[in-house]
Design a protein around this motif. Structure first.
Motif, mmCIF file in Angstrom:
data_model
loop_
_atom_site.group_PDB
_atom_site.id
_atom_site.type_symbol
_atom_site.label_atom_id
_atom_site.label_comp_id
_atom_site.label_asym_id
_atom_site.label_seq_id
_atom_site.Cartn_x
_atom_site.Cartn_y
_atom_site.Cartn_z
ATOM 1 N N ALA A 1 8.830 0.473 13.906
ATOM 2 C CA ALA A 1 8.168 0.454 12.603
ATOM 3 C C ALA A 1 7.902 -0.976 12.151
ATOM 4 C CB ALA A 1 9.021 1.191 11.570
ATOM 5 N N PHE A 2 8.818 -1.887 12.502
ATOM 6 C CA PHE A 2 8.634 -3.271 12.064
ATOM 7 C C PHE A 2 7.501 -3.943 12.834
ATOM 8 C CE2 PHE A 2 9.741 -7.776 11.725
ATOM 9 C CZ PHE A 2 9.800 -7.875 10.351
ATOM 10 N N GLY B 1 3.348 -5.396 11.318
ATOM 11 C CA GLY B 1 2.688 -6.686 11.454
ATOM 12 C C GLY B 1 1.281 -6.683 10.903
ATOM 13 N N SER B 2 0.662 -5.499 10.832
ATOM 14 C CA SER B 2 -0.705 -5.412 10.314
ATOM 15 C C SER B 2 -0.740 -5.160 8.820
ATOM 16 C CB SER B 2 -1.454 -4.285 11.047
ATOM 17 O OG SER B 2 -0.807 -3.046 10.810
ATOM 18 N N ARG C 1 4.822 -4.606 3.311
ATOM 19 C CA ARG C 1 6.066 -4.770 4.080
ATOM 20 C C ARG C 1 7.271 -4.681 3.156
ATOM 21 N NH1 ARG C 1 3.927 -9.464 6.016
ATOM 22 N NH2 ARG C 1 5.790 -10.584 5.302
ATOM 23 N N HIS C 2 7.166 -5.305 1.992
ATOM 24 C CA HIS C 2 8.269 -5.250 1.034
ATOM 25 C C HIS C 2 8.547 -3.810 0.613
ATOM 26 C CE1 HIS C 2 7.399 -9.692 -0.272
ATOM 27 N NE2 HIS C 2 7.778 -9.588 0.977
ATOM 28 N N LEU D 1 15.878 -7.573 5.027
ATOM 29 C CA LEU D 1 15.629 -9.011 5.148
ATOM 30 C C LEU D 1 14.445 -9.294 6.055
ATOM 31 C CD1 LEU D 1 19.307 -10.333 5.434
ATOM 32 C CD2 LEU D 1 17.778 -10.507 3.465
ATOM 33 N N LEU D 2 14.317 -8.514 7.151
ATOM 34 C CA LEU D 2 13.194 -8.708 8.059
ATOM 35 C C LEU D 2 11.864 -8.418 7.374
ATOM 36 C CD1 LEU D 2 14.562 -7.179 11.384
ATOM 37 C CD2 LEU D 2 14.106 -9.585 10.909
ATOM 38 N N SER D 3 11.873 -7.446 6.471
ATOM 39 C CA SER D 3 10.616 -7.099 5.794
ATOM 40 C C SER D 3 10.138 -8.214 4.875
ATOM 41 C CB SER D 3 10.798 -5.801 4.996
ATOM 42 O OG SER D 3 11.672 -5.996 3.894
ATOM 43 N N TYR D 4 11.039 -9.144 4.541
ATOM 44 C CA TYR D 4 10.673 -10.271 3.680
ATOM 45 C C TYR D 4 10.417 -11.560 4.476
ATOM 46 C CZ TYR D 4 11.329 -8.075 -0.875
ATOM 47 O OH TYR D 4 11.184 -7.294 -1.996
#
Length: 689
Positions: free
Chosen positions: A323-324, A328-329, A335-336, A470-473
């Protein structure tokens, strides 16, 4: 060898004798013997300080060393008319070590002696000799020996300014005389120390611990439970019935204030003999926490983060990674939102677990972590969900939850839905696992009020969600994500395999619980067929009809999924290695060492530990070499009251639980939740300790 070392120390000390001090350095300590006076007078007393400074990382022992170690030995030689009092020690610290509890110092410490000179002493000097023996430890323990001589002039008393700092340091580490009355009750299995404080005084303290000078008060490695009662502050601790009861008890009470200050008091409690009440029978407890809430919350958060590394969560981690990559698009805002949707799914699931725990606990049930996997209906439902998710990922049919179309039709709305569902799934498959730091936090929460339990579980969920949140930010990571394309369909199909493996594992758990494994496989296949058939229909009415049949049939199957009746002992393959409290007591009475492990088919951490450490030839050889009897407690069908009692005793909320009972009769050693062969050797044979 000891005589040779002693002669060496004697020659060394003779070369450095002064009138009021003597010093030398041993292999891992340096020692200074000082008189508080440069010259002394008959009829007056003075102090002599014996200061030990251990090498960095090493430690020495208090007058009661605890579970291991050795008490210092002092042998004085003084002229007639002179006496030396017993040693006075500074307040010690707790030094836990591989399941044991020792008392001592990781810093320079002083032992103080009082020398009395009779008024009719006529010599012009006072010669004093000391033969001393002490122990210093780190990973190994090394005995130290020393010979010391002082020759103090007898004339007008003159203080020794060089010793003033040593005496002052000793005074700051000395316990005060307690102004509270205290009483101690000792029976065969536990001890209770009551300090008669007022309610206002109790609320000033957040932690308490008692260091007894005498053996037999309690088992040193056992935790001391602290509670404030109307009659005062009460400390409870377990003790082995093999210990001899002391005729009198003295010791040091450690107290930590709400401001973080440390206080020490000398106690000489009155010994009493009544039966000790259980904490559950004590009424009107006063607010006092021996385990601070902030520490429980920190442990819960860190434990939740560590859950992401456990095998039971790996399949869902694959989904999150996929999902991560897809994200990317997406824009930064999207993303947040996905990160928070995933976090919301986890937090909502943990909130549901808290509500169920509180409801069941109010009905009198005692439950541990992972309780829902003891219910075959829940396990069966998980098998269905994971199988359908795997088939959807493989492309057999398409369940529109949001994540399976990532990279192609992923929108803000569907992506958030998929992230939320993934968070729920992560929580469901994480519950069979326990990790370091998590166990004490959950064990603490399960003994607290409903609000504290809920907050602690939510903090655990936040820890589980934190890496993906955290990765989404992370803009840097997002910019390095590959572009979506056809390759993502292949990755999506590949992710179906770990989901299938997880479903198979849970199916075996269901089979052990109900004996209906074939029925489960047939049912899952039929449900998958109905959903596939629904995907082939173009008529909305037919699709709704098939979905209704699927849900109705699923509800019926789960309704008839019940635990199989317990087998008679004669039907079981072996009972010689089945854990019971009585079995442990009998084996220990025979002087045999015992290793006990609590496991369950639904506990993936247990199964990994068994493959990695327990079911290995090297481990079996070690058990045989040490004549250790291995007992197993299978909790697949649910925790028994005896198991819950043991979990509570050792501060655990769930399994795995590993206990080693040495043949010397000492208290059980509690092993970590995640074990290896080296850890087993460390706790059982002391290898690498």
């Amino acid at each position: 060898m000891r005589k040779v070392v002693g002669i060496f120390f004697l020659l060394f000390s003779l070369s450095g004798v002064t009138e009021v001090k003597d010093a030398h350095s041993a292999s891992h300590t340096s020692v200074l013997l000082q008189s508080a006076y440069e010259s002394v007078e008959p009829g007056r007393s003075f102090n002599i300080a014996f200061t030990i400074t251990p090498k960095e990382g090493w430690y020495t022992y208090w007058e009661n060393p605890g579970d291991s170690g050795a008490k210092n030995i002092f042998e004085w030689t003084v002229p007639e008319g002179v006496t030396v009092s017993a040693a006075a020690y500074e307040a010690p610290k707790r030094i836990p070590y591989t399941g044991l509890m020792t008392y001592g110092y990781k810093r320079p410490s002083t032992v103080l002696f009082t020398v009395d000179i009779m008024s009719n002493y006529t010599a012009k000097s006072l010669p004093i000799s000391l033969e001393a023996e002490w122990l210093v430890c780190e990973e190994e323990c090394i005995p130290q020996y020393g010979s010391f001589k002082l020759n103090i002039p007898v004339e007008k008393a003159i203080p020794n300014e060089a010793a003033a700092d040593t005496i002052a340091s000793f005074s700051t580490h000395q316990p005060e005389i307690s102004w509270w009355d205290s009483r101690l009750i000792i029976n065969d299995t536990s001890s209770a120390l009551t300090i008669e404080m007022s309610e206002e005084e109790i609320k000033d303290y957040t932690e308490a611990y008692f260091f007894p000078k005498e053996d037999g008060v309690f088992t040193y490695s056992a935790p001391q439970t602290v509670v404030g009662m109307a009659e005062g502050l009460v400390l409870n601790a377990e003790r082995s019935n093999s210990l001899n009861k002391p005729e009198q008890v003295t010791g040091i009470l450690f107290l930590k204030t709400a401001k973080g200050d440390h206080q020490y008091f000398y106690l000489a409690p009155t010994l009493e003999t009544p039966t000790i009440p259980k904490l559950s029978q004590m009424e009107d407890p006063i607010e006092m926490q021996s385990f601070p809430l902030w520490q429980a919350l920190l442990f819960a958060f860190l434990g939740g983060a560590l859950l992401n590394l456990m095998p039971c969560v790996f399949p869902v981690l694959s989904l999150k990674a996929f999902a991560f990559v897809s994200a990317g698009s997406l824009s930064k805002a999207d993303r947040h939102k996905e990160g928070w949707a995933y976090t919301s799914g986890i937090l909502a699931s943990f909130l549901a677990i808290a509500v169920v725990l509180i409801a069941l606990r109010s009905g009198g049930d005692a439950l541990g972590w992972g309780f829902q996997l003891q219910e075959p209906r829940f396990v069966g439902l998980m098998v269905i969900i994971l199988t359908l998710v795997a088939m959807s990922l493989a492309g057999i049919f398409n369940i529109q939850t949001g994540f399976e179309g990532a990279g192609q039709t992923l929108t803000q709305k569907s992506g958030a839905k998929g992230a939320f569902f993934t968070g729920v799934l992560a929580t469901l498959v994480a519950t069979p696992c326990t990790v370091p730091l998590m166990a004490p936090a959950i064990g603490y929460a399960l003994t607290q009020d409903s609000i504290t339990l809920t907050i602690t579980l939510m903090m655990l969920g936040l820890g589980l969600a934190s890496p993906f949140l955290l990765l989404s930010y992370s803009d840097t990571l997002a910019s390095k994500m590959p572009r979506p394309g056809p390759w993502m369909e292949k990755v999506k199909q590949g992710l179906s395999f770990p989901m299938i493996l997880t479903a198979l594992w849970l199916a075996t758990v269901y089979g052990d619980q109900t004996g209906q494994l074939v029925h489960l496989f047939a049912f899952v296949t039929f449900v998958a067929f109905l959903i596939w058939l629904r995907e082939q229909m173009s008529s909305p009415l037919k699709r709704i009809l098939i979905l209704g049949v699927t849900l109705a049939f699923s509800a019926w199957f789960l309704g008839v999924s019940e635990k199989a009746p317990d087998r008679a002992l004669s039907d079981q393959p072996s009972t010689s290695n089945v854990w019971t409290e009585q079995a442990v007591s009998n084996l220990r009475a025979e002087g045999k060492p015992v290793f006990v492990y609590f496991t369950a088919d639904w506990c993936i951490t247990c199964k990994v530990n068994e493959k990695v450490a327990l079911q290995r030839t090297e481990t079996e050889d070690m058990f045989k070499r040490n004549a250790i009897v291995v007992l197993k407690s299978d909790e697949t069908a649910g925790f028994t009251p005896d198991t819950l009692k043991v979990l509570k005793k050792y501060g655990r909320a769930g399994i795995p639980l590993y206990l080693y009972y040495p043949k010397d009769g000492s208290e059980a050693r509690l092993l970590p939740s995640v074990i290896t062969i080296d850890i087993l050797k460390e706790y059982i044979e002391g290898k690498g300790v």
